[in-house]
Design a protein around this motif. Structure first.
Motif, PDB file in Angstrom:
ATOM      1  N   ASP A 242       0.822  -1.218   0.000  1.00 34.43           N
ATOM      2  CA  ASP A 242       0.000   0.000   0.000  1.00 34.43           C
ATOM      3  C   ASP A 242       0.852   1.263   0.000  1.00 34.43           C
ATOM      4  OD1 ASP A 242      -2.402   1.336  -0.064  1.00 34.43           O
ATOM      5  OD2 ASP A 242      -2.757   1.232   2.080  1.00 34.43           O
ATOM      6  N   GLU A 243       2.097   1.159   0.420  1.00 30.79           N
ATOM      7  CA  GLU A 243       2.960   2.334   0.478  1.00 30.79           C
ATOM      8  C   GLU A 243       3.613   2.659  -0.861  1.00 30.79           C
ATOM      9  OE1 GLU A 243       4.414   2.165   5.138  1.00 30.79           O
ATOM     10  OE2 GLU A 243       5.696   1.267   3.604  1.00 30.79           O
ATOM     11  N   ASN A 244       3.830   1.629  -1.692  1.00 32.03           N
ATOM     12  CA  ASN A 244       4.653   1.849  -2.884  1.00 32.03           C
ATOM     13  C   ASN A 244       4.109   1.256  -4.178  1.00 32.03           C
ATOM     14  OD1 ASN A 244       7.033   3.095  -1.481  1.00 32.03           O
ATOM     15  ND2 ASN A 244       7.031   1.124  -0.427  1.00 32.03           N
ATOM     16  N   SER A 245       2.964   0.620  -4.153  1.00 29.89           N
ATOM     17  CA  SER A 245       2.484  -0.091  -5.331  1.00 29.89           C
ATOM     18  C   SER A 245       1.902   0.833  -6.400  1.00 29.89           C
ATOM     19  CB  SER A 245       1.420  -1.114  -4.935  1.00 29.89           C
ATOM     20  OG  SER A 245       0.837  -1.676  -6.082  1.00 29.89           O
ATOM     21  N   VAL A 246       2.495   0.787  -7.581  1.00 34.48           N
ATOM     22  CA  VAL A 246       1.964   1.532  -8.720  1.00 34.48           C
ATOM     23  C   VAL A 246       0.660   0.902  -9.204  1.00 34.48           C
ATOM     24  CG1 VAL A 246       2.411   2.251 -11.105  1.00 34.48           C
ATOM     25  CG2 VAL A 246       4.245   2.357  -9.399  1.00 34.48           C
ATOM     26  N   ASP A 247       0.564  -0.431  -9.138  1.00 34.45           N
ATOM     27  CA  ASP A 247      -0.661  -1.107  -9.573  1.00 34.45           C
ATOM     28  C   ASP A 247      -1.862  -0.715  -8.709  1.00 34.45           C
ATOM     29  OD1 ASP A 247       0.567  -2.417 -11.648  1.00 34.45           O
ATOM     30  OD2 ASP A 247       1.018  -4.215 -10.483  1.00 34.45           O
ATOM     31  N   LEU A 248      -1.678  -0.695  -7.394  1.00 28.92           N
ATOM     32  CA  LEU A 248      -2.753  -0.230  -6.522  1.00 28.92           C
ATOM     33  C   LEU A 248      -3.158   1.193  -6.888  1.00 28.92           C
ATOM     34  CD1 LEU A 248      -1.989  -1.189  -2.789  1.00 28.92           C
ATOM     35  CD2 LEU A 248      -3.985  -1.848  -4.128  1.00 28.92           C
ATOM     36  N   PHE A 249      -2.155   2.033  -7.035  1.00 29.96           N
ATOM     37  CA  PHE A 249      -2.356   3.453  -7.325  1.00 29.96           C
ATOM     38  C   PHE A 249      -3.185   3.626  -8.601  1.00 29.96           C
ATOM     39  CE2 PHE A 249      -0.886   7.636  -8.846  1.00 29.96           C
ATOM     40  CZ  PHE A 249      -0.976   8.397  -7.689  1.00 29.96           C
ATOM     41  N   MET A 250      -2.824   2.899  -9.658  1.00 25.58           N
ATOM     42  CA  MET A 250      -3.537   3.037 -10.919  1.00 25.58           C
ATOM     43  C   MET A 250      -4.936   2.430 -10.856  1.00 25.58           C
ATOM     44  SD  MET A 250      -1.423   4.869 -12.382  1.00 25.58           S
ATOM     45  CE  MET A 250      -2.366   5.083 -13.893  1.00 25.58           C
ATOM     46  N   GLY A 251      -5.102   1.389 -10.029  1.00 19.70           N
ATOM     47  CA  GLY A 251      -6.446   0.852  -9.831  1.00 19.70           C
ATOM     48  C   GLY A 251      -7.378   1.886  -9.219  1.00 19.70           C
ATOM     49  N   TYR A 252      -6.864   2.632  -8.253  1.00 22.81           N
ATOM     50  CA  TYR A 252      -7.660   3.713  -7.654  1.00 22.81           C
ATOM     51  C   TYR A 252      -7.945   4.820  -8.662  1.00 22.81           C
ATOM     52  CZ  TYR A 252      -6.313   1.633  -3.149  1.00 22.81           C
ATOM     53  OH  TYR A 252      -6.113   0.776  -2.091  1.00 22.81           O
ATOM     54  N   ALA A 253      -6.975   5.098  -9.531  1.00 25.36           N
ATOM     55  CA  ALA A 253      -7.105   6.212 -10.476  1.00 25.36           C
ATOM     56  C   ALA A 253      -8.278   6.028 -11.432  1.00 25.36           C
ATOM     57  CB  ALA A 253      -5.806   6.378 -11.262  1.00 25.36           C
ATOM     58  N   VAL A 254      -8.640   4.774 -11.710  1.00 27.28           N
ATOM     59  CA  VAL A 254      -9.753   4.499 -12.621  1.00 27.28           C
ATOM     60  C   VAL A 254     -11.064   5.083 -12.096  1.00 27.28           C
ATOM     61  CG1 VAL A 254     -11.101   2.648 -13.714  1.00 27.28           C
ATOM     62  CG2 VAL A 254      -8.623   2.443 -13.529  1.00 27.28           C
ATOM     63  N   ALA A 255     -11.128   5.335 -10.791  1.00 31.72           N
ATOM     64  CA  ALA A 255     -12.335   5.939 -10.206  1.00 31.72           C
ATOM     65  C   ALA A 255     -12.703   7.246 -10.890  1.00 31.72           C
ATOM     66  CB  ALA A 255     -12.130   6.179  -8.714  1.00 31.72           C
ATOM     67  N   ALA A 256     -11.705   7.968 -11.387  1.00 32.92           N
ATOM     68  CA  ALA A 256     -11.974   9.245 -12.045  1.00 32.92           C
ATOM     69  C   ALA A 256     -12.809   9.059 -13.302  1.00 32.92           C
ATOM     70  CB  ALA A 256     -10.655   9.941 -12.385  1.00 32.92           C
ATOM     71  N   LEU A 257     -12.569   7.990 -14.038  1.00 26.85           N
ATOM     72  CA  LEU A 257     -13.372   7.710 -15.226  1.00 26.85           C
ATOM     73  C   LEU A 257     -14.819   7.407 -14.846  1.00 26.85           C
ATOM     74  CD1 LEU A 257     -10.874   5.381 -17.144  1.00 26.85           C
ATOM     75  CD2 LEU A 257     -11.372   7.788 -17.622  1.00 26.85           C
ATOM     76  N   ARG A 258     -14.974   6.655 -13.772  1.00 25.42           N
ATOM     77  CA  ARG A 258     -16.322   6.327 -13.305  1.00 25.42           C
ATOM     78  C   ARG A 258     -17.061   7.596 -12.847  1.00 25.42           C
ATOM     79  NH1 ARG A 258     -14.325   2.478 -15.605  1.00 25.42           N
ATOM     80  NH2 ARG A 258     -13.732   0.518 -14.581  1.00 25.42           N
ATOM     81  N   LEU A 259     -16.337   8.467 -12.136  1.00 20.41           N
ATOM     82  CA  LEU A 259     -16.958   9.689 -11.642  1.00 20.41           C
ATOM     83  C   LEU A 259     -17.350  10.606 -12.798  1.00 20.41           C
ATOM     84  CD1 LEU A 259     -17.793  11.444  -9.229  1.00 20.41           C
ATOM     85  CD2 LEU A 259     -15.500  12.431  -9.254  1.00 20.41           C
ATOM     86  N   ARG A 260     -16.502  10.693 -13.799  1.00 18.82           N
ATOM     87  CA  ARG A 260     -16.836  11.546 -14.949  1.00 18.82           C
ATOM     88  C   ARG A 260     -18.162  11.119 -15.568  1.00 18.82           C
ATOM     89  NH1 ARG A 260     -12.752  11.909 -19.975  1.00 18.82           N
ATOM     90  NH2 ARG A 260     -13.242   9.659 -20.045  1.00 18.82           N
ATOM     91  N   ALA A 261     -18.339   9.821 -15.734  1.00 21.14           N
ATOM     92  CA  ALA A 261     -19.585   9.326 -16.319  1.00 21.14           C
ATOM     93  C   ALA A 261     -20.779   9.624 -15.424  1.00 21.14           C
ATOM     94  CB  ALA A 261     -19.468   7.820 -16.574  1.00 21.14           C
ATOM     95  N   GLN A 262     -20.597   9.484 -14.120  1.00 17.21           N
ATOM     96  CA  GLN A 262     -21.695   9.751 -13.188  1.00 17.21           C
ATOM     97  C   GLN A 262     -22.068  11.225 -13.167  1.00 17.21           C
ATOM     98  OE1 GLN A 262     -19.842   7.829  -9.717  1.00 17.21           O
ATOM     99  NE2 GLN A 262     -21.554   6.396  -9.687  1.00 17.21           N
TER     100      GLN A 262
END
Length: 355
Positions: A148-168
């Protein structure tokens, strides 16, 4: 939503809740990053061992539990990330271990164990749970550690939320542009989830998005790391704070240096709040909207609650030329968890009143 128990409301614009508290499987924002990284690791193993091709029906991986049982996934958590990764990994058949700090709630440990997850408890803070989990995982060639401190994969998984929010937002007729600013308030622990969400929002909306982190007064690790410029080189106990808080998901004493450095040009600011307000906002939301979210999630309301009352807020709005645009603003309080909280625990939370 009432502000801090009084009848005043947000003075300009519209206030929405981003209900990641209702996400399937894990019932929190951690479902975004945690499940994404579990699935990405699963895909990698499956491709390497010829279980699938990129054209396969990935749902067949659920039939390969015996294969995945030979592999381990480990993670350090104060609660919701552990739930996300533990539940998803166990469903696929992995041997899962969640290293949980002293701040983690008992019901979350119990739920993980019900799912067949091995929970190791530490009488120390989050950073130590992560450190020990990483150490044990590194010593085992079959183990994969989700960091959780250093994972780029976790970070990018969270970033996808922005696409979902834009649609909403679009579905609700909410515009986000230079004349219609977006203010987003994110509870912050080590920084991965709010950092990833902020990164995604800034990529999509640019300067029209204004993102703020909210942390407990005794555990403001991201504010401390960024304000000092030391990032993960300083902990809240170094300046005399306890790191103790009722907001278990935010009970982190040392921020992610990776996230803090990424946030330097992107984050608009940060707030801190007393634990008592977590429960006040929780009850206000329940009374006005008949909606329940975890106390940690309720930290998000401190941003809009201070809007119009804080000198720092006034300075920010003036510095960014937003005064005439606030009537068009949309405000998002990001609810980071709550769906899986047992009914008896909800009642305890509702009855909790702090000085």
């Amino acid at each position: 939503l009432k502000r801090g128990g009084c009848s005043e409301t947000v003075p300009a614009g519209s206030l929405f809740i981003k209900a990641d508290s209702e996400l399937p499987v894990a019932g929190s924002v951690k479902a975004r990053g945690g499940i994404y990284e579990v699935l990405k690791h699963t895909e990698k193993l499956a491709l390497e061992h010829g279980l699938i091709t990129t054209d396969s029906d990935y749902s067949t991986l659920l039939e390969k539990r015996e294969f995945f049982s030979k592999y381990k996934i480990q993670v350090g958590s104060t609660g919701n990330l552990g739930l996300s990764i533990g539940i998803a990994s166990a469903a696929l058949g992995y041997d899962v271990t969640v290293h949980m700090s002293a701040d983690a709630k008992q019901w979350k440990k119990d739920l993980l164990r019900e799912k067949g997850v091995d929970v190791i408890e530490y009488q120390t803070d989050y950073s130590e749970a992560v450190r020990q989990g990483r150490k044990l995982s590194d010593a085992d060639p079959t183990s994969y550690f989700i960091d959780d401190e250093n994972s780029v994969d976790l970070f990018m998984g969270y970033a996808v939320a922005a696409l979902r929010l834009r649609a909403q937002l679009s579905a609700h007729g909410v515009s986000v542009d230079a004349e219609h600013p977006l203010f987003v308030y994110l509870p912050c622990g080590v920084g991965g989830a709010p950092g990833g969400v902020t990164f995604g929002l800034k990529q999509i909306f640019g300067d029209a998005a204004h993102c703020f982190f909210i942390e407990p007064t005794q555990a403001p690790c991201m504010v401390l790391g960024m304000a000092s410029g030391l990032h993960n080189g300083i902990a809240v106990r170094d300046i005399g704070l306890t790191g103790l808080t009722h907001a278990d998901g935010l009970a982190v004493g040392r921020a992610s240096g990776f996230v803090g450095r990424v946030m330097e040009p992107l984050l608009s600011g940060g707030f801190t709040l007393r634990d008592a307000k977590l429960y006040e906002y929780m009850r206000d939301l329940l009374e006005t909207e008949n909606a329940f979210i975890e106390p940690s999630s309720c930290a998000a309301f401190e941003g809009p609650a201070l809007l119009g009352r804080s000198e720092e807020w006034r300075e920010y709005i003036e510095a960014h030329g937003l005064a005439e645009k606030m009537k068009n603003a949309a405000h998002i309080a990001w609810a980071t968890g709550g769906r899986l909280v047992p009914e008896e625990i909800r009642k305890e939370y509702i009855a909790t009143r702090l000085a």
